[in-house]
Design a protein around this motif. Structure first.
Motif, PDB file in Angstrom:
ATOM      1  N   CYS A 215      75.277  65.775   5.061  1.00 60.41           N
ATOM      2  CA  CYS A 215      74.130  65.387   4.228  1.00 60.41           C
ATOM      3  C   CYS A 215      73.114  64.685   5.144  1.00 60.41           C
ATOM      4  CB  CYS A 215      74.610  64.436   3.130  1.00 60.41           C
ATOM      5  SG  CYS A 215      73.289  63.611   2.238  1.00 60.41           S
TER       6      CYS A 215
ATOM      7  N   ILE B  15      71.033  62.470   4.553  1.00 63.03           N
ATOM      8  CA  ILE B  15      70.831  61.041   4.269  1.00 63.03           C
ATOM      9  C   ILE B  15      72.041  60.215   4.715  1.00 63.03           C
ATOM     10  CG2 ILE B  15      70.469  59.299   2.450  1.00 63.03           C
ATOM     11  CD1 ILE B  15      69.020  61.522   0.845  1.00 63.03           C
ATOM     12  N   CYS B  16      73.249  60.603   4.242  1.00 59.82           N
ATOM     13  CA  CYS B  16      74.413  59.733   4.480  1.00 59.82           C
ATOM     14  C   CYS B  16      75.424  60.297   5.481  1.00 59.82           C
ATOM     15  CB  CYS B  16      75.111  59.449   3.158  1.00 59.82           C
ATOM     16  SG  CYS B  16      75.970  60.886   2.496  1.00 59.82           S
TER      17      CYS B  16
ATOM     18  N   CYS C 190      73.864  65.540  -0.593  1.00 56.75           N
ATOM     19  CA  CYS C 190      75.196  65.452  -1.208  1.00 56.75           C
ATOM     20  C   CYS C 190      75.127  64.879  -2.630  1.00 56.75           C
ATOM     21  CB  CYS C 190      76.131  64.612  -0.336  1.00 56.75           C
ATOM     22  SG  CYS C 190      75.917  62.838  -0.529  1.00 56.75           S
TER      23      CYS C 190
ATOM     24  N   CYS D 155      74.428  60.966  -2.830  1.00 62.88           N
ATOM     25  CA  CYS D 155      73.022  60.569  -2.611  1.00 62.88           C
ATOM     26  C   CYS D 155      72.149  61.023  -3.771  1.00 62.88           C
ATOM     27  CB  CYS D 155      72.498  61.161  -1.311  1.00 62.88           C
ATOM     28  SG  CYS D 155      73.226  60.405   0.138  1.00 62.88           S
TER      29      CYS D 155
HETATM   30 ZN   LIG Z   1      74.503  62.029   1.110  1.00 62.20          ZN
END
Ligand SMILES: [Zn+2]
Length: 199
Positions: free
Chosen positions: A57, A59-60, A69, A72
């Motif tokens: 993902c 972001i994370c 994901c 998120c």
């Molecule tokens: Zn994520």
């Protein structure tokens, strides 16, 4: 029995998987010889397409088949609390806890003398970006309780010294030397309750 090169090569390939020693690899290779050709093709396809379908993902860092994901993407979760882990499967135990509604960040390795990962390869810049953007209130560092895990926690605490975010370390319950992805959720629950401020 005659040593066959194809089988030896398959055994060597299987041994690259975690927790698979020579004996297990040998058993797996001979079991595969008993599979129908269709089932072998299906297995081979599933293995070869996994990285085309699954990616981290953005972001994370958790694995996902989508652009972002599901964690998120979940509006019910709070941005105020982020659990920081070394690798994606370290979150499994935390996800079984009913009372954690925050988010996660996967570093992709640890800071340490024996680690092959360079600090610059870790997802630290994206973590700092998130803290600033999402106004995170607390980071819970849930790296393994060993030297590298501790070094990473202290490194992050030092790095975030001037950023207004509380940094805590999971507490008692998780024994030194154990691995987060093997710890049961009750122990993780205890360790979250007993987390300590390190910054
Ligand atoms: Zn994520």
């Amino acid at each position: 029995m005659e040593k066959l090169r194809s089988i030896e090569e398959l055994i060597d390939a299987l041994k690259r998987l975690p927790s698979i020693g020579s004996k297990s690899a040998e058993r797996m290779a001979f079991a595969l010889l008993n599979f129908q050709q269709d089932d072998l093709d299906d297995l081979a396809n599933k293995i070869s397409s996994i990285k085309k379908k699954v990616h981290p993902c953005p972001i994370c860092g958790l694995y996902t088949e989508n652009a972002i994901c599901s964690i998120c993407n979940d509006p019910e979760r709070t941005d105020e609390l982020i659990i920081v882990v070394a690798k994606p499967n370290d979150i499994i135990g935390f996800e079984q806890l009913a009372n954690f509604h925050g988010r996660y960040h996967v570093l992709g390795g640890l800071v340490g003398t024996t680690s092959l990962t360079k600090i610059s390869d870790l997802n630290i810049d994206s973590l700092i970006e998130r803290i600033n953007k999402e106004k995170t209130k607390e980071l819970i560092i849930a790296t393994n309780p060993n030297i590298e895990g501790e070094t990473t926690a202290l490194y992050l605490a030092k790095l975030l010294e001037d950023i207004p975010v509380k940094v805590t370390r999971i507490g008692y319950g998780v024994a030194m030397g154990s691995q987060i992805d093997y710890v049961d959720s009750l122990t993780l629950h205890k360790s979250l309750e007993g987390r300590k401020e390190i910054k």
